[in-house]
Design a protein around this motif. Sequence first.
Motif, mmCIF file in Angstrom:
data_model
loop_
_atom_site.group_PDB
_atom_site.id
_atom_site.type_symbol
_atom_site.label_atom_id
_atom_site.label_comp_id
_atom_site.label_asym_id
_atom_site.label_seq_id
_atom_site.Cartn_x
_atom_site.Cartn_y
_atom_site.Cartn_z
ATOM 1 N N ARG A 1 23.734 51.494 45.105
ATOM 2 C CA ARG A 1 22.411 50.858 45.164
ATOM 3 C C ARG A 1 22.396 49.736 46.201
ATOM 4 N NH1 ARG A 1 22.718 51.429 39.499
ATOM 5 N NH2 ARG A 1 23.211 49.209 39.214
ATOM 6 N N ARG A 2 23.468 48.932 46.243
ATOM 7 C CA ARG A 2 23.523 47.843 47.224
ATOM 8 C C ARG A 2 23.537 48.384 48.645
ATOM 9 N NH1 ARG A 2 27.341 45.683 50.225
ATOM 10 N NH2 ARG A 2 29.009 46.842 49.198
ATOM 11 N N LEU A 3 24.348 49.415 48.867
ATOM 12 C CA LEU A 3 24.412 50.012 50.201
ATOM 13 C C LEU A 3 23.078 50.653 50.578
ATOM 14 C CD1 LEU A 3 27.974 51.599 49.992
ATOM 15 C CD2 LEU A 3 27.258 49.759 51.535
ATOM 16 N N ALA A 4 22.440 51.299 49.625
ATOM 17 C CA ALA A 4 21.141 51.913 49.900
ATOM 18 C C ALA A 4 20.131 50.858 50.328
ATOM 19 C CB ALA A 4 20.637 52.664 48.675
ATOM 20 N N ASP B 1 25.615 53.800 60.726
ATOM 21 C CA ASP B 1 25.946 55.162 60.330
ATOM 22 C C ASP B 1 27.406 55.291 59.911
ATOM 23 O OD1 ASP B 1 23.398 56.098 60.710
ATOM 24 O OD2 ASP B 1 23.747 56.782 62.757
ATOM 25 N N ALA B 2 28.289 54.525 60.554
ATOM 26 C CA ALA B 2 29.698 54.549 60.140
ATOM 27 C C ALA B 2 29.836 54.073 58.697
ATOM 28 C CB ALA B 2 30.528 53.670 61.070
ATOM 29 N N LEU B 3 29.139 53.003 58.351
ATOM 30 C CA LEU B 3 29.155 52.518 56.970
ATOM 31 C C LEU B 3 28.585 53.562 56.022
ATOM 32 C CD1 LEU B 3 27.910 48.871 57.642
ATOM 33 C CD2 LEU B 3 30.197 49.513 56.831
ATOM 34 N N MET B 4 27.538 54.269 56.473
ATOM 35 C CA MET B 4 26.921 55.299 55.640
ATOM 36 C C MET B 4 27.878 56.458 55.396
ATOM 37 S SD MET B 4 25.539 58.572 55.985
ATOM 38 C CE MET B 4 25.127 58.671 57.737
ATOM 39 N N VAL B 5 28.544 56.938 56.460
ATOM 40 C CA VAL B 5 29.442 58.078 56.308
ATOM 41 C C VAL B 5 30.669 57.700 55.483
ATOM 42 C CG1 VAL B 5 30.906 59.730 57.533
ATOM 43 C CG2 VAL B 5 28.652 59.148 58.453
ATOM 44 N N GLU B 6 31.276 56.555 55.789
ATOM 45 C CA GLU B 6 32.472 56.107 55.066
ATOM 46 C C GLU B 6 32.216 56.031 53.569
ATOM 47 O OE1 GLU B 6 34.231 53.210 58.637
ATOM 48 O OE2 GLU B 6 33.147 52.382 56.930
ATOM 49 N N ASN B 7 31.120 55.402 53.210
ATOM 50 C CA ASN B 7 30.821 55.190 51.789
ATOM 51 C C ASN B 7 30.105 56.371 51.160
ATOM 52 O OD1 ASN B 7 31.599 52.185 51.275
ATOM 53 N ND2 ASN B 7 30.461 52.131 53.206
ATOM 54 N N PHE C 1 21.822 58.857 50.960
ATOM 55 C CA PHE C 1 21.797 57.666 51.818
ATOM 56 C C PHE C 1 20.907 57.908 53.045
ATOM 57 C CE2 PHE C 1 26.095 55.622 50.471
ATOM 58 C CZ PHE C 1 25.429 54.792 49.578
ATOM 59 N N GLN C 2 21.060 59.071 53.657
ATOM 60 C CA GLN C 2 20.265 59.362 54.840
ATOM 61 C C GLN C 2 18.786 59.526 54.509
ATOM 62 O OE1 GLN C 2 22.429 61.497 58.220
ATOM 63 N NE2 GLN C 2 23.399 62.388 56.423
ATOM 64 N N ALA C 3 18.492 60.047 53.330
ATOM 65 C CA ALA C 3 17.094 60.132 52.907
ATOM 66 C C ALA C 3 16.484 58.738 52.780
ATOM 67 C CB ALA C 3 16.988 60.881 51.581
ATOM 68 N N VAL C 4 17.254 57.797 52.225
ATOM 69 C CA VAL C 4 16.786 56.410 52.124
ATOM 70 C C VAL C 4 16.561 55.821 53.512
ATOM 71 C CG1 VAL C 4 17.491 54.076 51.465
ATOM 72 C CG2 VAL C 4 17.791 55.952 49.868
ATOM 73 N N GLN C 5 17.517 56.047 54.410
ATOM 74 C CA GLN C 5 17.402 55.518 55.771
ATOM 75 C C GLN C 5 16.139 56.026 56.457
ATOM 76 O OE1 GLN C 5 21.136 56.936 57.346
ATOM 77 N NE2 GLN C 5 22.146 54.972 57.064
ATOM 78 N N TRP C 6 15.937 57.328 56.401
ATOM 79 C CA TRP C 6 14.835 57.910 57.155
ATOM 80 C C TRP C 6 13.496 57.723 56.466
ATOM 81 C CZ3 TRP C 6 14.986 59.074 62.108
ATOM 82 C CH2 TRP C 6 16.253 59.119 62.695
#
Length: 413
Positions: free
Chosen positions: A16-19, A133-139, A149-154
Amino acid sequence: MKLTSLKPFSRSPEARRLALVFAVVYFAQGMWYLPNLTITFFLKDTLGLSAAQTATFFSITVIPWLIKPLYGLISDFVPLFGRRRKSYFLLTSGIAATMGLILSMMGSYTYWAVAIFFTLMGLGLAFTDVLTDALMVENGKRLGVTGQFQAVQWASISLASILVGVGGGWLAENKYLSLTFLIATTFPVITLVMGIFLISESRTENSKQQFHETWAAIRGAIGSRTLWIVAAFIFFYNFSPSFGPALAYYATDVLHFSKIFLGTLDSLAYASGIVGTACYFAFSKSFSLKHLIYFAIAAGVIATVAYLGYRDQTSAVVISLVFGGVAMFIQLTFLELAAKACPKQAEATFFALLTSVYNGAVQLSQITGGWLYGEVGFTRLIFISAGFTSLCWLLVPLLNLQELERGRIEGAS
Protein backbone atom coordinates in the motif's frame (compact mmCIF):
# COMPACT_ATOMS: atom_id res chain seq x y z
CA MET A 1 -12.82 -14.73 -9.42
CA LYS A 2 -12.08 -14.34 -5.72
CA LEU A 3 -12.99 -11.12 -3.97
CA THR A 4 -9.40 -10.74 -2.76
CA SER A 5 -8.22 -10.32 -6.35
CA LEU A 6 -9.95 -6.95 -6.30
CA LYS A 7 -7.87 -5.90 -3.28
CA PRO A 8 -4.32 -7.19 -3.93
CA PHE A 9 -2.83 -4.69 -1.44
CA SER A 10 -5.22 -5.47 1.42
CA ARG A 11 -2.81 -7.75 3.30
CA SER A 12 0.41 -5.85 2.70
CA PRO A 13 1.06 -2.44 4.29
CA GLU A 14 4.32 -2.28 2.32
CA ALA A 15 2.47 -2.73 -0.95
CA ARG A 16 0.00 0.00 0.00
CA ARG A 17 2.83 2.42 0.84
CA LEU A 18 4.62 1.69 -2.42
CA ALA A 19 1.38 2.02 -4.38
CA LEU A 20 0.90 5.49 -2.87
CA VAL A 21 4.46 6.47 -3.83
CA PHE A 22 3.99 5.27 -7.40
CA ALA A 23 0.62 7.01 -7.70
CA VAL A 24 1.98 10.38 -6.57
CA VAL A 25 5.13 10.21 -8.70
CA TYR A 26 3.29 9.13 -11.83
CA PHE A 27 0.60 11.76 -11.39
CA ALA A 28 3.29 14.44 -11.27
CA GLN A 29 5.06 12.90 -14.26
CA GLY A 30 1.83 12.78 -16.26
CA MET A 31 1.37 16.52 -15.92
CA TRP A 32 4.61 17.05 -17.88
CA TYR A 33 2.67 16.42 -21.09
CA LEU A 34 0.66 19.62 -20.67
CA PRO A 35 2.68 21.58 -23.32
CA ASN A 36 2.42 18.90 -26.03
CA LEU A 37 -0.73 20.13 -27.77
CA THR A 38 0.38 23.77 -27.59
CA ILE A 39 3.75 22.80 -29.07
CA THR A 40 2.03 20.80 -31.82
CA PHE A 41 0.06 23.81 -33.00
CA PHE A 42 3.02 26.15 -32.53
CA LEU A 43 4.86 23.95 -35.02
CA LYS A 44 1.85 23.62 -37.32
CA ASP A 45 0.40 27.14 -37.30
CA THR A 46 3.38 29.36 -36.45
CA LEU A 47 6.23 27.49 -38.14
CA GLY A 48 4.11 25.84 -40.86
CA LEU A 49 5.46 22.32 -40.39
CA SER A 50 3.84 19.19 -41.85
CA ALA A 51 2.51 16.23 -39.84
CA ALA A 52 5.69 14.26 -40.55
CA GLN A 53 7.91 17.19 -39.52
CA THR A 54 5.95 17.64 -36.30
CA ALA A 55 6.29 13.93 -35.54
CA THR A 56 10.04 14.27 -36.17
CA PHE A 57 10.23 17.14 -33.64
CA PHE A 58 8.65 15.02 -30.94
CA SER A 59 10.98 12.18 -31.89
CA ILE A 60 13.88 14.48 -31.02
CA THR A 61 12.37 15.30 -27.63
CA VAL A 62 11.83 11.61 -26.92
CA ILE A 63 15.53 10.72 -27.40
CA PRO A 64 16.15 10.70 -23.61
CA TRP A 65 13.45 8.05 -23.32
CA LEU A 66 15.22 5.87 -25.89
CA ILE A 67 18.48 5.64 -23.91
CA LYS A 68 16.84 4.68 -20.64
CA PRO A 69 19.01 1.53 -20.31
CA LEU A 70 21.99 3.85 -19.77
CA TYR A 71 20.28 5.35 -16.71
CA GLY A 72 19.48 1.85 -15.52
CA LEU A 73 23.12 0.78 -15.82
CA ILE A 74 24.26 3.82 -13.86
CA SER A 75 21.72 3.21 -11.12
CA ASP A 76 22.30 -0.57 -10.96
CA PHE A 77 26.11 -0.35 -10.90
CA VAL A 78 27.02 2.93 -9.19
CA PRO A 79 25.20 3.86 -5.96
CA LEU A 80 25.08 7.63 -5.35
CA PHE A 81 25.64 8.64 -1.71
CA GLY A 82 25.08 5.01 -0.73
CA ARG A 83 21.76 4.54 -2.57
CA ARG A 84 20.98 3.06 -5.98
CA ARG A 85 17.64 4.81 -6.50
CA LYS A 86 16.72 7.66 -4.15
CA SER A 87 19.78 9.91 -4.59
CA TYR A 88 19.55 9.79 -8.37
CA PHE A 89 15.79 10.33 -8.12
CA LEU A 90 16.24 13.64 -6.30
CA LEU A 91 18.99 14.78 -8.69
CA THR A 92 17.08 14.03 -11.89
CA SER A 93 13.83 15.56 -10.63
CA GLY A 94 15.82 18.75 -9.99
CA ILE A 95 17.20 18.71 -13.55
CA ALA A 96 13.69 18.43 -15.00
CA ALA A 97 12.44 21.33 -12.88
CA THR A 98 15.38 23.55 -13.89
CA MET A 99 14.96 22.94 -17.62
CA GLY A 100 11.24 23.62 -17.39
CA LEU A 101 11.89 26.91 -15.61
CA ILE A 102 14.26 28.00 -18.41
CA LEU A 103 11.56 27.23 -21.00
CA SER A 104 8.95 29.21 -19.10
CA MET A 105 11.20 32.28 -18.96
CA MET A 106 12.05 32.50 -22.67
CA GLY A 107 10.81 35.68 -24.32
CA SER A 108 10.44 34.11 -27.76
CA TYR A 109 10.60 30.57 -29.09
CA THR A 110 12.38 28.90 -31.98
CA TYR A 111 12.29 25.30 -33.17
CA TRP A 112 15.70 24.40 -31.74
CA ALA A 113 15.34 26.35 -28.49
CA VAL A 114 12.18 24.44 -27.63
CA ALA A 115 13.62 21.15 -28.89
CA ILE A 116 16.83 21.41 -26.82
CA PHE A 117 15.39 22.47 -23.47
CA PHE A 118 12.26 20.34 -23.74
CA THR A 119 14.52 17.38 -24.53
CA LEU A 120 16.69 18.15 -21.48
CA MET A 121 13.58 18.41 -19.35
CA GLY A 122 12.63 14.99 -20.71
CA LEU A 123 16.09 13.72 -19.77
CA GLY A 124 15.44 14.48 -16.11
CA LEU A 125 11.99 12.92 -16.25
CA ALA A 126 13.14 9.85 -18.17
CA PHE A 127 15.87 9.12 -15.62
CA THR A 128 13.33 9.62 -12.81
CA ASP A 129 10.98 7.24 -14.60
CA VAL A 130 13.68 4.54 -14.77
CA LEU A 131 14.31 4.81 -11.03
CA THR A 132 10.60 4.64 -10.22
CA ASP A 133 10.14 1.62 -12.47
CA ALA A 134 13.14 -0.11 -10.88
CA LEU A 135 11.47 0.25 -7.48
CA MET A 136 8.24 -1.07 -8.99
CA VAL A 137 9.85 -4.14 -10.56
CA GLU A 138 12.05 -4.96 -7.55
CA ASN A 139 9.16 -4.83 -5.11
CA GLY A 140 6.37 -5.88 -7.45
CA LYS A 141 7.99 -9.18 -8.38
CA ARG A 142 8.80 -9.89 -4.74
CA LEU A 143 5.21 -9.16 -3.65
CA GLY A 144 3.56 -10.65 -6.74
CA VAL A 145 1.78 -7.43 -7.75
CA THR A 146 3.70 -5.98 -10.72
CA GLY A 147 0.54 -5.72 -12.82
CA GLN A 148 -1.37 -4.05 -10.01
CA PHE A 149 1.45 -1.58 -9.30
CA GLN A 150 1.49 -0.62 -12.96
CA ALA A 151 -2.28 -0.25 -13.00
CA VAL A 152 -1.97 2.22 -10.10
CA GLN A 153 0.79 4.10 -11.91
CA TRP A 154 -1.08 4.43 -15.17
CA ALA A 155 -4.38 5.26 -13.53
CA SER A 156 -2.55 8.18 -11.92
CA ILE A 157 -1.08 9.28 -15.25
CA SER A 158 -4.52 9.00 -16.84
CA LEU A 159 -6.04 11.15 -14.11
CA ALA A 160 -3.35 13.77 -14.67
CA SER A 161 -3.83 13.50 -18.42
CA ILE A 162 -7.53 14.32 -18.13
CA LEU A 163 -6.43 17.69 -16.76
CA VAL A 164 -3.75 17.89 -19.45
CA GLY A 165 -6.33 17.29 -22.19
CA VAL A 166 -8.78 19.98 -21.09
CA GLY A 167 -6.13 22.46 -19.97
CA GLY A 168 -3.88 21.72 -22.94
CA GLY A 169 -6.68 22.38 -25.40
CA TRP A 170 -7.48 25.74 -23.83
CA LEU A 171 -3.81 26.74 -23.65
CA ALA A 172 -3.25 25.68 -27.27
CA GLU A 173 -6.29 27.67 -28.41
CA ASN A 174 -4.94 30.79 -26.70
CA LYS A 175 -1.29 30.12 -27.67
CA TYR A 176 -0.02 30.38 -24.07
CA LEU A 177 3.24 28.48 -24.64
CA SER A 178 5.14 30.15 -21.79
CA LEU A 179 2.31 29.45 -19.35
CA THR A 180 2.17 25.77 -20.33
CA PHE A 181 5.87 25.39 -19.55
CA LEU A 182 5.47 27.23 -16.24
CA ILE A 183 2.61 25.00 -15.13
CA ALA A 184 4.44 21.85 -16.22
CA THR A 185 7.53 22.94 -14.28
CA THR A 186 5.70 22.84 -10.95
CA PHE A 187 5.20 19.10 -11.16
CA PRO A 188 8.83 17.93 -11.24
CA VAL A 189 9.14 20.07 -8.10
CA ILE A 190 6.28 18.11 -6.53
CA THR A 191 7.98 14.88 -7.57
CA LEU A 192 11.19 16.07 -5.92
CA VAL A 193 9.40 16.80 -2.63
CA MET A 194 7.57 13.45 -2.69
CA GLY A 195 10.86 11.67 -3.34
CA ILE A 196 12.36 13.23 -0.22
CA PHE A 197 9.55 12.16 2.08
CA LEU A 198 7.99 9.02 0.56
CA ILE A 199 10.85 6.97 -0.93
CA SER A 200 12.63 4.74 1.57
CA GLU A 201 15.76 2.80 0.59
CA SER A 202 18.47 1.00 2.50
CA ARG A 203 22.06 2.06 2.00
CA THR A 204 24.08 0.03 -0.49
CA GLU A 205 27.84 -0.26 -0.46
CA ASN A 206 29.61 0.15 -3.79
CA SER A 207 31.45 -3.14 -3.33
CA LYS A 208 33.11 -5.52 -5.75
CA GLN A 209 30.68 -8.27 -4.72
CA GLN A 210 27.66 -6.16 -5.65
CA PHE A 211 29.33 -5.17 -8.93
CA HIS A 212 29.98 -8.81 -9.84
CA GLU A 213 26.45 -9.87 -8.89
CA THR A 214 24.94 -7.11 -11.03
CA TRP A 215 27.28 -7.86 -13.92
CA ALA A 216 26.45 -11.59 -13.72
CA ALA A 217 22.72 -10.78 -13.91
CA ILE A 218 23.23 -8.48 -16.89
CA ARG A 219 25.52 -10.91 -18.71
CA GLY A 220 23.04 -13.75 -18.19
CA ALA A 221 20.13 -11.65 -19.44
CA ILE A 222 22.09 -10.50 -22.51
CA GLY A 223 22.43 -14.15 -23.47
CA SER A 224 18.74 -14.82 -22.92
CA ARG A 225 16.85 -15.79 -26.07
CA THR A 226 13.57 -15.13 -24.28
CA LEU A 227 14.46 -11.56 -23.36
CA TRP A 228 15.36 -10.60 -26.93
CA ILE A 229 12.26 -12.27 -28.36
CA VAL A 230 10.18 -10.26 -25.89
CA ALA A 231 11.97 -7.08 -27.00
CA ALA A 232 11.38 -7.90 -30.69
CA PHE A 233 7.71 -8.67 -30.04
CA ILE A 234 7.17 -5.40 -28.18
CA PHE A 235 8.89 -3.49 -30.99
CA PHE A 236 6.93 -5.11 -33.79
CA TYR A 237 3.55 -4.61 -32.11
CA ASN A 238 4.18 -0.93 -31.41
CA PHE A 239 5.86 -0.21 -34.76
CA SER A 240 2.52 -0.65 -36.51
CA PRO A 241 2.11 2.71 -38.36
CA SER A 242 -0.06 4.79 -36.05
CA PHE A 243 -1.95 8.05 -36.24
CA GLY A 244 -0.07 10.27 -33.78
CA PRO A 245 0.16 13.84 -35.15
CA ALA A 246 -1.57 12.60 -38.33
CA LEU A 247 -4.83 12.29 -36.38
CA ALA A 248 -4.55 15.89 -35.13
CA TYR A 249 -3.94 17.10 -38.70
CA TYR A 250 -6.88 15.06 -40.03
CA ALA A 251 -9.17 16.27 -37.25
CA THR A 252 -8.37 19.97 -37.76
CA ASP A 253 -7.83 20.14 -41.54
CA VAL A 254 -10.54 17.71 -42.70
CA LEU A 255 -13.09 17.55 -39.87
CA HIS A 256 -12.44 21.14 -38.69
CA PHE A 257 -12.37 20.29 -34.99
CA SER A 258 -11.25 23.10 -32.68
CA LYS A 259 -8.15 22.73 -30.53
CA ILE A 260 -10.27 22.90 -27.38
CA PHE A 261 -12.40 20.03 -28.67
CA LEU A 262 -9.25 18.02 -29.42
CA GLY A 263 -8.09 18.62 -25.86
CA THR A 264 -11.48 17.47 -24.60
CA LEU A 265 -11.18 14.29 -26.68
CA ASP A 266 -7.81 13.62 -25.06
CA SER A 267 -9.37 14.03 -21.63
CA LEU A 268 -12.19 11.63 -22.50
CA ALA A 269 -9.67 9.06 -23.73
CA TYR A 270 -7.67 9.34 -20.51
CA ALA A 271 -10.83 9.10 -18.41
CA SER A 272 -11.64 5.91 -20.26
CA GLY A 273 -8.04 4.85 -19.62
CA ILE A 274 -8.76 4.92 -15.88
CA VAL A 275 -11.55 2.39 -16.51
CA GLY A 276 -9.05 0.31 -18.47
CA THR A 277 -6.59 0.34 -15.57
CA ALA A 278 -9.36 -0.61 -13.15
CA CYS A 279 -10.30 -3.58 -15.33
CA TYR A 280 -6.66 -4.66 -15.57
CA PHE A 281 -6.18 -4.19 -11.83
CA ALA A 282 -9.18 -6.38 -11.06
CA PHE A 283 -8.97 -9.11 -13.66
CA SER A 284 -5.38 -9.50 -14.88
CA LYS A 285 -4.42 -12.01 -12.17
CA SER A 286 -7.39 -14.17 -13.19
CA PHE A 287 -5.96 -14.87 -16.66
CA SER A 288 -2.65 -16.15 -17.98
CA LEU A 289 -0.24 -13.74 -19.64
CA LYS A 290 -0.72 -15.66 -22.91
CA HIS A 291 -4.47 -15.02 -22.90
CA LEU A 292 -3.92 -11.35 -22.03
CA ILE A 293 -1.53 -10.92 -24.98
CA TYR A 294 -3.90 -12.59 -27.44
CA PHE A 295 -6.69 -10.34 -26.19
CA ALA A 296 -4.46 -7.27 -26.55
CA ILE A 297 -3.70 -8.08 -30.20
CA ALA A 298 -7.34 -8.71 -31.10
CA ALA A 299 -8.49 -5.59 -29.26
CA GLY A 300 -5.81 -3.51 -30.97
CA VAL A 301 -6.95 -4.59 -34.44
CA ILE A 302 -10.63 -3.95 -33.69
CA ALA A 303 -9.93 -0.56 -32.10
CA THR A 304 -7.80 0.53 -35.07
CA VAL A 305 -10.44 -0.46 -37.63
CA ALA A 306 -13.03 1.45 -35.57
CA TYR A 307 -11.32 4.69 -36.64
CA LEU A 308 -12.94 4.22 -40.06
CA GLY A 309 -15.97 5.71 -38.34
CA TYR A 310 -14.07 8.79 -37.12
CA ARG A 311 -16.11 11.27 -39.17
CA ASP A 312 -17.69 13.87 -36.88
CA GLN A 313 -17.73 15.07 -33.27
CA THR A 314 -20.13 12.38 -32.06
CA SER A 315 -18.13 9.50 -33.54
CA ALA A 316 -14.90 11.08 -32.27
CA VAL A 317 -16.28 11.15 -28.71
CA VAL A 318 -17.47 7.52 -28.88
CA ILE A 319 -14.20 6.23 -30.36
CA SER A 320 -12.10 8.21 -27.86
CA LEU A 321 -14.09 6.78 -24.95
CA VAL A 322 -13.82 3.19 -26.19
CA PHE A 323 -10.26 3.29 -27.49
CA GLY A 324 -8.90 5.03 -24.39
CA GLY A 325 -9.80 2.12 -22.13
CA VAL A 326 -8.74 -0.52 -24.65
CA ALA A 327 -5.40 1.20 -25.30
CA MET A 328 -4.62 1.35 -21.58
CA PHE A 329 -5.43 -2.34 -21.08
CA ILE A 330 -3.14 -3.19 -24.02
CA GLN A 331 -0.34 -1.00 -22.69
CA LEU A 332 -0.48 -2.55 -19.23
CA THR A 333 -0.35 -6.03 -20.76
CA PHE A 334 2.88 -5.20 -22.59
CA LEU A 335 4.39 -3.48 -19.56
CA GLU A 336 3.70 -6.56 -17.43
CA LEU A 337 5.31 -8.71 -20.12
CA ALA A 338 8.37 -6.43 -19.92
CA ALA A 339 8.46 -6.54 -16.11
CA LYS A 340 8.31 -10.34 -16.04
CA ALA A 341 11.23 -10.53 -18.48
CA CYS A 342 13.57 -8.53 -16.20
CA PRO A 343 16.29 -10.41 -14.27
CA LYS A 344 16.91 -9.82 -10.58
CA GLN A 345 19.70 -7.41 -9.60
CA ALA A 346 19.44 -5.56 -12.94
CA GLU A 347 15.79 -4.50 -12.93
CA ALA A 348 16.49 -0.85 -13.76
CA THR A 349 18.63 -1.69 -16.77
CA PHE A 350 16.38 -4.22 -18.46
CA PHE A 351 12.98 -2.70 -17.72
CA ALA A 352 14.44 0.54 -19.09
CA LEU A 353 15.70 -1.36 -22.14
CA LEU A 354 12.31 -2.87 -22.88
CA THR A 355 10.42 0.37 -22.32
CA SER A 356 12.94 2.14 -24.57
CA VAL A 357 12.16 -0.42 -27.25
CA TYR A 358 8.48 0.35 -26.63
CA ASN A 359 8.98 4.13 -26.85
CA GLY A 360 11.25 3.90 -29.89
CA ALA A 361 8.75 1.75 -31.77
CA VAL A 362 5.94 4.20 -30.96
CA GLN A 363 7.97 7.15 -32.26
CA LEU A 364 8.95 5.35 -35.47
CA SER A 365 5.33 4.35 -35.82
CA GLN A 366 4.21 7.97 -35.58
CA ILE A 367 6.81 9.19 -38.08
CA THR A 368 5.83 6.41 -40.50
CA GLY A 369 2.16 7.13 -39.89
CA GLY A 370 2.69 10.86 -40.51
CA TRP A 371 4.48 10.11 -43.79
CA LEU A 372 1.84 7.58 -44.91
CA TYR A 373 -0.95 10.01 -44.04
CA GLY A 374 0.52 12.50 -46.51
CA GLU A 375 1.00 9.78 -49.16
CA VAL A 376 -2.08 7.51 -48.92
CA GLY A 377 -4.57 9.37 -46.71
CA PHE A 378 -6.29 8.56 -43.43
CA THR A 379 -8.44 5.59 -44.52
CA ARG A 380 -5.61 3.55 -46.05
CA LEU A 381 -3.42 4.35 -43.05
CA ILE A 382 -6.02 2.66 -40.83
CA PHE A 383 -5.92 -0.55 -42.87
CA ILE A 384 -2.11 -0.60 -42.94
CA SER A 385 -1.96 -0.12 -39.16
CA ALA A 386 -4.54 -2.85 -38.48
CA GLY A 387 -2.70 -5.23 -40.81
CA PHE A 388 0.62 -4.79 -39.02
CA THR A 389 -1.03 -5.34 -35.63
CA SER A 390 -2.78 -8.52 -36.75
CA LEU A 391 0.55 -10.08 -37.83
CA CYS A 392 1.63 -10.08 -34.16
CA TRP A 393 -0.76 -13.00 -33.60
CA LEU A 394 1.72 -15.23 -35.46
CA LEU A 395 4.59 -14.21 -33.17
CA VAL A 396 3.05 -15.13 -29.79
CA PRO A 397 4.14 -18.81 -29.94
CA LEU A 398 7.78 -17.62 -30.07
CA LEU A 399 7.49 -16.07 -26.60
CA ASN A 400 8.55 -18.31 -23.73
CA LEU A 401 5.54 -17.30 -21.65
CA GLN A 402 5.59 -20.29 -19.28
CA GLU A 403 9.12 -19.42 -18.14
CA LEU A 404 8.15 -15.76 -17.71
CA GLU A 405 5.13 -16.72 -15.63
CA ARG A 406 7.46 -18.72 -13.35
CA GLY A 407 9.78 -15.71 -13.04
CA ARG A 408 12.75 -17.23 -14.87
CA ILE A 409 14.57 -16.11 -18.02
CA GLU A 410 16.44 -18.55 -20.20
CA GLY A 411 20.15 -17.84 -19.97
CA ALA A 412 19.97 -15.79 -16.76
CA SER A 413 22.07 -16.85 -13.82
